[in-house]
Design a protein around this motif. Structure first.
Motif, PDB file in Angstrom:
ATOM      1  N   ASN A 157       0.829  -1.213   0.000  1.00 54.62           N
ATOM      2  CA  ASN A 157       0.000   0.000   0.000  1.00 54.62           C
ATOM      3  C   ASN A 157       0.857   1.255   0.000  1.00 54.62           C
ATOM      4  N   ILE A 158       1.980   1.237   0.717  1.00 55.60           N
ATOM      5  CA  ILE A 158       2.900   2.378   0.711  1.00 55.60           C
ATOM      6  C   ILE A 158       3.488   2.554  -0.696  1.00 55.60           C
ATOM      7  N   CYS A 159       3.912   1.462  -1.310  1.00 58.54           N
ATOM      8  CA  CYS A 159       4.445   1.535  -2.676  1.00 58.54           C
ATOM      9  C   CYS A 159       3.413   2.141  -3.622  1.00 58.54           C
ATOM     10  N   GLU A 160       2.182   1.666  -3.518  1.00 57.55           N
ATOM     11  CA  GLU A 160       1.110   2.157  -4.385  1.00 57.55           C
ATOM     12  C   GLU A 160       0.856   3.645  -4.157  1.00 57.55           C
ATOM     13  N   LEU A 161       0.846   4.055  -2.904  1.00 57.34           N
ATOM     14  CA  LEU A 161       0.617   5.461  -2.566  1.00 57.34           C
ATOM     15  C   LEU A 161       1.684   6.354  -3.191  1.00 57.34           C
ATOM     16  N   GLY A 172       9.721  -0.024  -4.540  1.00 54.92           N
ATOM     17  CA  GLY A 172       9.719  -1.332  -3.914  1.00 54.92           C
ATOM     18  C   GLY A 172      10.617  -1.409  -2.701  1.00 54.92           C
ATOM     19  N   PHE A 173      10.466  -2.507  -1.997  1.00 55.19           N
ATOM     20  CA  PHE A 173      11.264  -2.793  -0.817  1.00 55.19           C
ATOM     21  C   PHE A 173      12.119  -4.022  -1.065  1.00 55.19           C
ATOM     22  N   GLY A 206      10.871  -7.543  -1.873  1.00 56.09           N
ATOM     23  CA  GLY A 206       9.614  -7.589  -1.149  1.00 56.09           C
ATOM     24  C   GLY A 206       8.529  -6.957  -1.997  1.00 56.09           C
ATOM     25  N   PRO A 207       7.509  -6.397  -1.366  1.00 60.29           N
ATOM     26  CA  PRO A 207       6.426  -5.752  -2.114  1.00 60.29           C
ATOM     27  C   PRO A 207       6.949  -4.601  -2.982  1.00 60.29           C
TER      28      PRO A 207
END
Length: 153
Positions: free
Chosen positions: A27-31, A43-44, A57-58
């Protein structure tokens, strides 16, 4: 500035206990990718157990073959060793760069620390040459601090 407006949204995502850690990270990536026009891949990467490598990761953006990155290799691998932020205004000028896409022009990587240990990082690619400022760096440090709080609980 957009960063100040996004901070409370990042905090809200972190506090969503009904979601898994990976869902919150995604969700943080998308934001970030949605609201910051020059963030084209977000990404992470996290330390892969006891191995001296990072594991993807995501993330949001184009798929990548770089799901495992050895420490020291590429920008992410260098940050895993140096424990320092790394802003690359022009990826073509970097000798130790792993190309994810020919469209990527710049990259910023900020480490995530839990209890003083570098456990991962946020990695952002941009298709815009030299877009990252000190404001990006400070905002992403804030994001990484929030992620650190999530991962240490």
């Amino acid at each position: 500035m957009i960063f100040e407006a996004l901070k409370p949204e990042v905090e809200t995502i972190i506090k969503q206990d009904s979601r898994s850690t990976n869902e919150r990270l995604l969700n943080i990536c998308e934001l970030l990718e949605k609201h910051i026009s020059y963030y084209n891949w977000v990404g992470f990467y996290f330390k892969n157990g006891a191995k001296n490598e990072l594991k993807l990761g995501p993330y949001v953006g184009e798929p990548t073959d770089h799901t495992i990155i050895p420490f020291g290799k590429g920008i992410c691998g260098q940050v895993a060793v140096s424990n320092e932020n790394f802003i690359v205004p022009d990826v073509s000028a970097q000798d130790n760069y792993i190309a994810c896409s020919i469209t990527v022009k710049a990259e910023i990587v900020i480490p995530i620390f839990v209890n003083g240990k570098n456990i991962g990082q946020i990695d952002i690619d941009s298709n815009t040459p030299n877009p990252f400022t000190k404001e990006d760096e400070h905002f992403l440090e804030f994001v990484c601090n929030q992620v650190s709080n999530l991962l240490s609980n």
